[in-house]
Design an enzyme around this catalytic site. Structure first.
Site, PDB file in Angstrom:
ATOM      1  CB  SER A   1      -0.769  -8.013  -0.500  1.00  0.00           C
ATOM      2  OG  SER A   1      -1.599  -8.696   0.423  1.00  0.00           O
TER       3      SER A   1
ATOM      4  CE  LYS B   1      -4.449  -1.265   0.246  1.00  0.00           C
ATOM      5  NZ  LYS B   1      -5.516  -0.706  -0.613  1.00  0.00           N
TER       6      LYS B   1
END
Length: 505
Positions: free
Chosen positions: A303, A50
């Site tokens: 992720s 992110k």
């Protein structure tokens, strides 16, 4: 499409983000019979991809925009990226996070300069509050996924994969929450490697993009599961939906057990601990490969690694079931000690991973038992058939959520008609035959009234056993324990036992 590619190629992410490695997974590759690699976005400064989208978005803001301050809503990973990027450019960042957000993510956002506001039970509540706050204060709202600059920043993950993996790639697996990572990666991979499949992966209880595909438009799910909190999104983005619809080859959904098994796979090959959303793509790769046999190379994106430590307990409990190496069964057998020995022999050498039983006194015993499988899921049906043919009543609990979450820990309670019960805590050698040796050490007059065991991966098995021993047999019983040689502690007077397990007459 051209605009998205241009944005990805010119994205400004490396002031804060780093180029992460593409690591081979040799153990898993050997099991799957094909090369599998993992894109290590858990190694970013905020332990999540992110940071890329947040850095690119904040880098594009003007001085006037920065002076207004920024607001975002996030379950944690986007929040950390925005906080770090905004404070680095001198902007005030207000981060709205659900009250259910893991504490490790809340603490990380505060440590990176963000002002945290906890609001709502999930992302959607936090999002609505963040939008309202932005309107009231004039701050700029930074969307976690439905923004082209954010999508472009995330797309640099795909750009690195294409550069790092020179050989052909059969498929790239991307986790999907709102779709920002999937849209960006799919765009650049489709541009650079048109022959490569791009597969999105969602939890079965939070599949908002799959629902949008099926409906032909973005839809709002009534609720989503929170286990993989990083992708617990009820509604995909409008822009991410359009890109994913045009660019993804398929979407795979996986359950909690499969995600837990993937967390274990990542740990065994890299010694890294992924958060559930971080292991989601690898779980999808395993499921897709099982349905599409071949030898082509697969790439999965890890992720993130923002995991509360106490979540590991749940992950460890469910990983064995998720990878098909354990069956959980409810078995009915006669309430006699020789019946347990016969049952163990029927398992044909398979290891018992869990054994929960409490004496009932009405002729039948119901045991909750875990059995290690040698050959995966297909073996379970054969085992159940073998047990049924042996005269046992068998119910498969491997996919019973209530049994796995609650009942396995509640087997037992008080019993009646056991005036001389002793509660003993043993350490068994963690090897086949240890339980059978224990049973054989008991005289016929000594009744096994309780047994609780769970394999925790240690050198010894921790066992709590109840045995009804007449007072006149105290000396022979002690001699049998001494001969058995297993470390033992008498817990009969332990308040935990007397309050919850002590037999009533």
């Amino acid at each position: 499409m051209q605009d998205v590619i241009r944005r990805i190629l010119t994205a400004r992410v490396y002031d804060l983000a780093v180029e992460t490695p593409l690591d081979a997974l040799p153990r898993l590759s050997g099991r799957m019979g094909r090369p599998v690699t993992l894109k290590r976005e858990d190694l970013q400064p905020v332990f999540s991809f992110k940071i890329r989208g947040a850095a690119n978005k904040i880098a594009a803001l003007s001085a006037d925009d920065l002076a207004r301050g920024v607001v975002c809503a996030s379950a944690g990973n986007h929040a950390q990226g925005v906080a770090l990027a905004a404070t680095g450019r001198g902007a005030h960042a207000t981060i709205i996070m659900p009250v259910t957000t893991p504490a490790i993510k809340v603490q990380a956002v505060r440590a990176r300069g963000g002002q945290v506001v906890l609001h709502g039970d999930g992302y959607d509540d936090a999002y609505a509050h963040g939008r309202m706050l932005a309107e009231q204060t004039g701050a700029l709202f930074i969307h976690p996924f439905d923004d082209l600059d954010v999508i472009a920043g995330q797309g640099t993950v795909g750009l690195e994969i294409a550069r790092q993996h020179a050989d052909p790639i059969e498929a790239v697996f991307v986790p999907i929450g709102g779709g920002g990572l999937a849209a960006g990666v799919a765009a650049i991979i489709r541009f650079l490697r048109p022959e490569t499949k791009i597969i999105g992966v969602e939890p079965v209880d939070a599949a908002c993009m799959k629902a949008a595909f099926e409906a032909g438009e973005v839809v709002t799910l009534s609720h989503v599961g929170q286990f993989a909190d990083g992708v617990a999104v009820r509604r995909a983005g409008e822009q991410t939906f359009r890109l994913c619809r045009d660019l993804l080859d398929d979407i795979v959904t996986v359950d909690t057990d499969a995600i837990c098994a993937a967390v274990k796979d990542i740990f065994e090959d890299t010694r890294a601990v992924a958060e559930p959303a971080g292991a989601l793509a690898l779980a999808g790769a395993k499921a897709w490969a099982a349905a599409n046999p071949g030898a082509g190379a697969l790439v999965a994106i890890n992720s993130g690694a923002n995991l509360n430590f106490d979540r590991l307990r749940h992950v460890a409990e469910r990983a064995e079931i998720g990878e098909g190496t354990e069956a959980l069964l409810a078995v009915t057998l006669p309430e006699r000690r020789d019946a347990y020995a016969r049952f163990l022999k029927t398992l044909d050498g398979r290891s018992v991973t869990e054994f929960n039983y409490r004496w009932a006194g009405h002729g039948e015993a119901h045991i909750f038992v875990g059995v290690a499988l040698r050959e995966g899921v297909g073996e379970k049906a054969a085992l159940i058939k073998r047990l049924t043919a042996g005269g046992y009543g068998v119910e498969d609990m491997s996919d019973n959520e209530t049994a796995k979450l609650h009942v396995r820990y509640m087997v037992g309670g008080r019993a009646t008609g056991l005036p001389h019960e002793r509660i003993l805590r043993f350490q068994f050698p963690e090897r086949p035959g240890a339980f059978l040796r224990f049973l054989n050490s008991l005289q016929p007059a000594w009744t096994l009234t309780l047994f609780h065991y769970r394999n925790h991966g240690d050198d010894v098995g921790r066992v709590l056993a109840g045995i009804a021993v007449p007072p006149e047999d105290a000396a022979p019983f002690q001699a049998a324990l001494d001969a058995l040689g297993y470390p033992v502690v008498d817990e009969t007077d332990n308040p935990a036992c007397s309050l919850f397990l002590e037999a009533t007459n």
